[in-house]
Design a protein around this motif. Structure first.
Motif, PDB file in Angstrom:
ATOM      1  N   ALA A   1      31.974  -0.251  -0.549  1.00  0.00           N
ATOM      2  CA  ALA A   1      33.376  -0.320  -0.998  1.00  0.00           C
ATOM      3  C   ALA A   1      34.185  -1.240  -0.120  1.00  0.00           C
ATOM      4  O   ALA A   1      35.088  -1.952  -0.584  1.00  0.00           O
ATOM      5  CB  ALA A   1      33.991   1.076  -0.982  1.00  0.00           C
ATOM      6  N   LYS A   2      33.873  -1.282   1.206  1.00  0.00           N
ATOM      7  CA  LYS A   2      34.640  -2.104   2.133  1.00  0.00           C
ATOM      8  C   LYS A   2      34.404  -3.588   1.860  1.00  0.00           C
ATOM      9  O   LYS A   2      35.319  -4.403   1.915  1.00  0.00           O
ATOM     10  CB  LYS A   2      34.236  -1.751   3.561  1.00  0.00           C
ATOM     11  CG  LYS A   2      35.054  -2.510   4.618  1.00  0.00           C
ATOM     12  CD  LYS A   2      34.487  -2.302   6.009  1.00  0.00           C
ATOM     13  CE  LYS A   2      34.379  -0.830   6.348  1.00  0.00           C
ATOM     14  NZ  LYS A   2      33.888  -0.654   7.754  1.00  0.00           N
ATOM     15  N   ASN A   3      33.148  -3.999   1.585  1.00  0.00           N
ATOM     16  CA  ASN A   3      32.803  -5.397   1.399  1.00  0.00           C
ATOM     17  C   ASN A   3      33.090  -5.891  -0.006  1.00  0.00           C
ATOM     18  O   ASN A   3      33.045  -7.083  -0.279  1.00  0.00           O
ATOM     19  CB  ASN A   3      31.329  -5.630   1.736  1.00  0.00           C
ATOM     20  CG  ASN A   3      31.032  -5.261   3.190  1.00  0.00           C
ATOM     21  OD1 ASN A   3      31.906  -5.397   4.045  1.00  0.00           O
ATOM     22  ND2 ASN A   3      29.807  -4.810   3.453  1.00  0.00           N
ATOM     23  N   SER A   4      33.360  -4.970  -0.912  1.00  0.00           N
ATOM     24  CA  SER A   4      33.576  -5.380  -2.304  1.00  0.00           C
ATOM     25  C   SER A   4      34.952  -5.973  -2.478  1.00  0.00           C
ATOM     26  O   SER A   4      35.892  -5.624  -1.756  1.00  0.00           O
ATOM     27  CB  SER A   4      33.395  -4.172  -3.221  1.00  0.00           C
ATOM     28  OG  SER A   4      33.776  -4.509  -4.529  1.00  0.00           O
ATOM     29  N   GLU A   5      35.038  -6.894  -3.408  1.00  0.00           N
ATOM     30  CA  GLU A   5      36.347  -7.448  -3.737  1.00  0.00           C
ATOM     31  C   GLU A   5      37.029  -6.664  -4.856  1.00  0.00           C
ATOM     32  O   GLU A   5      38.080  -7.077  -5.356  1.00  0.00           O
ATOM     33  CB  GLU A   5      36.179  -8.920  -4.162  1.00  0.00           C
ATOM     34  CG  GLU A   5      35.653  -9.804  -3.038  1.00  0.00           C
ATOM     35  CD  GLU A   5      35.489 -11.234  -3.493  1.00  0.00           C
ATOM     36  OE1 GLU A   5      35.849 -11.500  -4.666  1.00  0.00           O
ATOM     37  OE2 GLU A   5      35.030 -12.053  -2.700  1.00  0.00           O
ATOM     38  N   ASP A   6      36.417  -5.578  -5.266  1.00  0.00           N
ATOM     39  CA  ASP A   6      37.018  -4.756  -6.338  1.00  0.00           C
ATOM     40  C   ASP A   6      38.250  -4.013  -5.778  1.00  0.00           C
ATOM     41  O   ASP A   6      38.197  -3.450  -4.683  1.00  0.00           O
ATOM     42  CB  ASP A   6      36.023  -3.721  -6.849  1.00  0.00           C
ATOM     43  CG  ASP A   6      34.724  -4.387  -7.296  1.00  0.00           C
ATOM     44  OD1 ASP A   6      34.815  -5.496  -7.824  1.00  0.00           O
ATOM     45  OD2 ASP A   6      33.657  -3.764  -7.098  1.00  0.00           O
ATOM     46  N   LYS A   7      39.321  -4.016  -6.537  1.00  0.00           N
ATOM     47  CA  LYS A   7      40.499  -3.249  -6.119  1.00  0.00           C
ATOM     48  C   LYS A   7      41.394  -2.990  -7.339  1.00  0.00           C
ATOM     49  O   LYS A   7      41.278  -3.655  -8.375  1.00  0.00           O
ATOM     50  CB  LYS A   7      41.272  -3.977  -5.044  1.00  0.00           C
ATOM     51  CG  LYS A   7      42.008  -5.234  -5.513  1.00  0.00           C
ATOM     52  CD  LYS A   7      42.820  -5.832  -4.397  1.00  0.00           C
ATOM     53  CE  LYS A   7      43.594  -7.056  -4.907  1.00  0.00           C
ATOM     54  NZ  LYS A   7      44.454  -7.629  -3.840  1.00  0.00           N
ATOM     55  N   VAL A   8      42.324  -2.037  -7.130  1.00  0.00           N
ATOM     56  CA  VAL A   8      43.300  -1.696  -8.167  1.00  0.00           C
ATOM     57  C   VAL A   8      44.655  -1.547  -7.499  1.00  0.00           C
ATOM     58  O   VAL A   8      44.775  -1.021  -6.388  1.00  0.00           O
ATOM     59  CB  VAL A   8      42.912  -0.404  -8.916  1.00  0.00           C
ATOM     60  CG1 VAL A   8      42.818   0.769  -7.969  1.00  0.00           C
ATOM     61  CG2 VAL A   8      43.939  -0.098 -10.002  1.00  0.00           C
ATOM     62  N   THR A   9      45.687  -2.056  -8.181  1.00  0.00           N
ATOM     63  CA  THR A   9      47.058  -1.939  -7.676  1.00  0.00           C
ATOM     64  C   THR A   9      47.902  -1.202  -8.718  1.00  0.00           C
ATOM     65  O   THR A   9      47.962  -1.622  -9.879  1.00  0.00           O
ATOM     66  CB  THR A   9      47.669  -3.315  -7.417  1.00  0.00           C
ATOM     67  OG1 THR A   9      46.846  -4.014  -6.465  1.00  0.00           O
ATOM     68  CG2 THR A   9      49.090  -3.186  -6.881  1.00  0.00           C
ATOM     69  N   VAL A  10      48.547  -0.118  -8.264  1.00  0.00           N
ATOM     70  CA  VAL A  10      49.411   0.695  -9.137  1.00  0.00           C
ATOM     71  C   VAL A  10      50.852   0.470  -8.705  1.00  0.00           C
ATOM     72  O   VAL A  10      51.237   0.814  -7.574  1.00  0.00           O
ATOM     73  CB  VAL A  10      49.060   2.194  -9.060  1.00  0.00           C
ATOM     74  CG1 VAL A  10      49.953   3.002 -10.004  1.00  0.00           C
ATOM     75  CG2 VAL A  10      47.595   2.413  -9.386  1.00  0.00           C
ATOM     76  N   SER A  11      51.650  -0.160  -9.570  1.00  0.00           N
ATOM     77  CA  SER A  11      53.044  -0.456  -9.244  1.00  0.00           C
ATOM     78  C   SER A  11      53.879   0.815  -9.288  1.00  0.00           C
ATOM     79  O   SER A  11      53.686   1.704 -10.124  1.00  0.00           O
ATOM     80  CB  SER A  11      53.597  -1.483 -10.222  1.00  0.00           C
ATOM     81  OG  SER A  11      54.981  -1.685  -9.993  1.00  0.00           O
ATOM     82  N   LYS A  12      54.865   0.877  -8.373  1.00  0.00           N
ATOM     83  CA  LYS A  12      55.748   2.048  -8.341  1.00  0.00           C
ATOM     84  C   LYS A  12      56.653   2.124  -9.565  1.00  0.00           C
ATOM     85  O   LYS A  12      57.213   3.173  -9.880  1.00  0.00           O
ATOM     86  CB  LYS A  12      56.604   2.021  -7.082  1.00  0.00           C
ATOM     87  CG  LYS A  12      57.584   0.848  -7.026  1.00  0.00           C
ATOM     88  CD  LYS A  12      58.422   0.872  -5.771  1.00  0.00           C
ATOM     89  CE  LYS A  12      59.416  -0.298  -5.750  1.00  0.00           C
ATOM     90  NZ  LYS A  12      60.242  -0.259  -4.525  1.00  0.00           N
TER      91      LYS A  12
END
Length: 874
Positions: A781-792
């Protein structure tokens, strides 16, 4: 029921107008009950109301208004001994059917004494709304009525007269009868039999009846009303008294003064007169004489005395005839005479007028004169007193009655009396006639009377003609009255009764199970039986067949090539099975359940065995944890508190780390996690951070590569990726809202990373996941470029006043290999096994700003810029 309701006003001089209110009265009336309403006078014989050999009869009279009327009764008692005759008499205000209670009941048995033959009559006075005479069963007598066996039937008969009198302005006729009753009642009264009439609204002669205030105080006061011979004169006006104190009646004017005496000596006569003055428009005729006379100047005359020159003829007072004048002369009054002075000699003195005591003697003479002679002077008749040596007898005379005494009781029924003294007779006279003492009942104040039960009625007939039934008997409560205590106990009693056994018809029991089919294919039969229970005590036998048959296994028998032959595999023997059926054998000893194996046909119609499935097999360890979790859930659903749940989760972590033995172990674990989530919703257990970590670790253990083949078999009937996502989302929802403070929770395992964020809507911040710098973050998970952003901006309900108090829980999960293990619905274009799941609770009103998700799509060293999205609800 006999009901007498016609108005009878025989005793009313003028019409009486009132509203007759019929009170609802339910006294368990039977055809043997007589209710009298609207009658003011009446009579009945006991033969008519209480016939011979009758059941329990009663007679009731209703007072139209106890405030305006009083009821009086006169009873002529039976002449025979009535030991077996039980007639009770009492008055009461009302009757409550619901509790069988008489309100304000007061017994008159001690007043009437119906079976006491020492007095012929009895009288009573009632001031309540109902007066009842009721026939009751004698104590201890089972078979009622008792047959009468008197010498003569008439000897047991008694009669009753009743009279309803108005308390104000009673009629003349009613008072005439009531005063006669009062005279008779007082005449036969004694200390043992007081008069039952306490007071009346009538003015009777002799002053026996007083107004209520004087009666209570025991003061005798004669009223100055117009009455004569015991009858009240309504159209009479009282007359003033003359100087002599004599009271006159009617409409007479006062007497005139006495006139002059007709003689100066020797006995003369005085007269006086009066006139009648009728009342206007009444037409009253005065009763009595217009003129009356009295003797005067009765002293003897001197022989040489001079006579008054007044005429000696008596003036007639009522147009008397000549014979009346002779009558006056008989009593010594001088008669007028004119004659010659030369009179004859006196005759001898007559015999004394009385045989005893003082009397009178007379003598006479005639006047003899010739024509032209002078008149005779002096009387022609003389009278003198004479004394007989015999002493006259003197009869006894009564003095006036004494005032009534005070009541003997301060409350309840007492008695008062009065006496008079007889002046004794003398010289052989007759004694005084009549009673020396009179006694009557009195009731100054009302004593509290506790309620008391009447005797129980006879038991009713049994409610059932056979088998078990019940019988009832009832009793009535007399009272309570004037603040007394209620009757204690029940007014109805029930007991069991049994006459005989009822016939019981036979009854079929439930059908038994179907027996085995006679053939395995090609059509056979099955049979089942049933048993008839009974009959008993003469009942009917069961109707219908005892056995039942049906067709079975009617499918075509398979050909030999359509049957899988018996086979031994992995120490298990699979018996011969037709195509389309499944064979089952018990799981190994370390598990419970069955191993299933189906026999199917290939494309050429040849039967063959499929590989066995262990989806129904659950290891003993997994089975025990599953049962313990269900027990905890049962307690939580009943609102109980418990402990030991954390230990169950820890045990499951340890077991699942070693992998699963059967696909049934996976299904059992999913069931445990689902039940744990339901338990966490309740107050039964507060989940700790260790519980959360163990829950996530168990899911990671299930997604290990060692369980890949188990998941393939479990998905045939069990969970897929969709159900796993829903299980994790429910867990995030429960844990997030049970967090005490606003904080974040991260859980990192080998196969998934989970984040839980609890944020207030009015102070939300952007969320970036995963936090690669977080301590303990795994390399994949640390090396992966996968991510998600949840706006407020998406954390809003759309309403300002709601956002001030709204709380959002956001859960993000990154699965490492779920796409390789579980089928992702029907989408076959997924190139990567990683899956990101985002959960927002409660659901935002709208997504103004979309989620930002970045995937590094690496497959065979190439980069694919395609991201596949799907709707979970599809």
């Amino acid at each position: 029921m006999r009901s007498i309701g016609s108005a009878l006003n025989l005793l009313l001089v003028s019409p009486l107008y009132f509203v007759w209110t019929v009170v609802a009265l339910d006294l368990a009336q039977t055809p043997c009950t007589t209710l009298v309403q609207g009658k003011f006078f009446g009579y009945f014989s006991s033969f008519a109301v209480f016939p011979l050999n009758s059941s329990l009869c009663s007679w009731i009279i209703q007072n139209p208004d106890p405030r305006r009327y009083t009821l009086y009764m006169k009873i002529l008692k039976p002449t025979s001994v009535c030991d077996h005759q039980h007639i009770r008499t009492y008055q009461f205000d009302s009757f409550l059917e619901s509790t069988r209670t008489y309100l304000g009941m007061e017994s008159f048995d001690d007043v009437l004494k119906l079976c006491d033959g020492s007095t012929r009559y009895a009288f009573l006075q009632s001031n309540k709304q109902f007066l009842q005479m009721k026939q009751t069963a004698p104590p201890g007598v089972e078979n009622w009525p008792v047959r009468w066996k008197p010498t003569k039937a008439q000897e047991r008969d008694f009669s009753v007269e009743y009279l309803v009198v108005g308390n104000r302005n009673p009629s003349k006729a009613a008072c005439q009868m009531l005063c006669k009753w009062l005279d008779a009642c007082l005449a036969i009264s004694s200390s043992s039999h007081p008069c039952g009439i306490m007071q009346t609204p009538c003015s009777c002669s002799g002053g026996e009846v007083l107004d209520q205030a004087s009666e209570i105080l025991g003061i005798t006061r004669k009223k100055e009303d117009c009455y004569k011979d015991g009858i009240y004169l309504e159209n009479c006006m009282s007359s003033p008294k003359d100087s002599s104190g004599v009271e006159f009646l009617g409409g007479w004017n006062p007497w005139s003064a006495w006139g002059d005496c007709t003689k100066d000596c020797g006995g003369g006569l005085q007269t006086r007169m009066r006139t009648c003055k009728p009342l206007p428009n009444e037409g009253l005729v005065c009763e009595g004489v217009l003129e009356e006379g009295r003797l005067c100047n009765r002293k003897a005359c001197n022989t040489n005395g001079r006579y008054n020159s007044r005429s000696q003829s008596l003036r007639s007072t009522d147009n008397r005839k000549r014979e009346d004048t002779d009558e006056l002369q008989h009593y010594g009054y001088p008669a007028p005479q004119i004659g010659d002075p030369a009179a004859e000699e006196w005759s001898p003195w007559s015999v004394c007028s009385t045989t005893c005591g003082e009397g009178w003697q007379t003598r006479t003479r005639f006047c003899v004169s010739s024509s032209y002679s002078t008149q005779c002077s002096g009387p022609l008749r003389e009278q003198r007193q004479c004394n007989n040596s015999a002493v006259c007898p003197v009869h006894g005379t009564w003095d006036e009655w004494s005032p009534w005494s005070l009541c003997s009781s301060t409350c309840g029924r007492g008695y008062r009396d009065r006496t008079r003294t007889c002046k004794p007779p003398q010289f052989g006279g007759n004694p005084c006639e009549g009673p020396e003492k009179q006694t009557k009942f009195c009731n100054i104040a009302l004593c509290p009377v506790d309620g008391n039960w009447n005797e129980w009625s006879s038991w009713s007939s049994c409610s059932a003609s056979c088998s078990n039934g019940t019988q009832q008997r009832t009793r009535e409560c007399n009272g309570p009255s004037y603040g007394g205590a209620e009757c204690q106990g029940h007014w109805v009693e029930t007991r069991d009764c049994f006459l005989r056994q009822c016939p019981v018809d036979g009854k079929w029991q439930a059908w038994g199970v179907w027996g085995s089919c006679t053939t395995t294919c090609g059509g056979g039969t099955q049979r089942r039986d049933r048993v008839c229970y009974g009959p008993f005590f003469g009942g009917e036998t069961c109707q219908g067949p005892k056995e039942e048959y049906k067709q079975c296994n009617d499918r075509k028998c398979p050909e030999p090539h359509e049957i899988c032959d018996e086979e031994s595999l992995a120490s298990v023997v699979w018996k011969e099975t037709p195509a389309g059926d499944a064979a089952a054998v018990r799981c190994p000893r370390n598990a419970t359940g069955l191993i299933l194996r189906r026999c199917i046909l290939d494309e050429e119609g040849i039967a063959y065995w499929e590989p066995p499935t262990y989806i129904k097999c659950v290891s003993i360890d997994y089975r025990n944890i599953q049962m313990m979790t269900r027990e905890h859930l049962s307690k939580a659903q009943r609102g109980l508190m418990g402990d030991g749940l954390s230990e169950v989760l820890q045990n499951l972590v340890e077991i699942s780390q070693d992998g699963t033995s059967y696909s049934g172990d996976l299904l059992s674990t999913i069931d445990v996690l689902r039940n744990m989530t339901e338990i966490f919703r309740r107050a039964y257990h507060s989940p700790t951070s260790g519980d959360v970590q163990n829950f996530v670790q168990i899911i990671s253990n299930l997604l290990s590569e060692d369980n890949r083949d188990k998941w393939e078999e479990a998905q045939l009937i069990g969970p897929n990726a969709k159900e796993l996502f829903r299980l994790v989302e429910d867990f995030i929802d429960v844990i997030g809202f049970r967090m005490k403070d606003f904080r974040d929770s991260y859980q990192v395992t080998d196969n998934l990373v989970l984040g839980i964020h609890k944020l207030p809507a009015n102070a939300a911040t952007d969320i970036t996941f995963p936090m690669k710098g977080w301590r303990g973050m795994v390399d994949w998970a640390k090396n992966s470029e996968d991510k998600v952003t949840v706006s407020k901006s998406i954390l809003s309900s759309g309403l300002t006043e709601t956002d001030d108090s709204s709380v959002f829980v956001v859960g993000t999960v990154l699965y490492r290999n779920v796409g390789n293990i579980l089928s992702l619905q029907r989408n076959s274009t997924v190139l990567n096994s990683k899956v990101i799941s985002v959960t927002v609770k409660p659901l935002p009103r709208s997504f103004l700003t979309p989620l930002e998700i970045e995937f590094s799509h690496l497959y065979n060293g190439t980069t694919n810029q395609t991201c596949i999205l799907w709707d979970e609800n599809d």
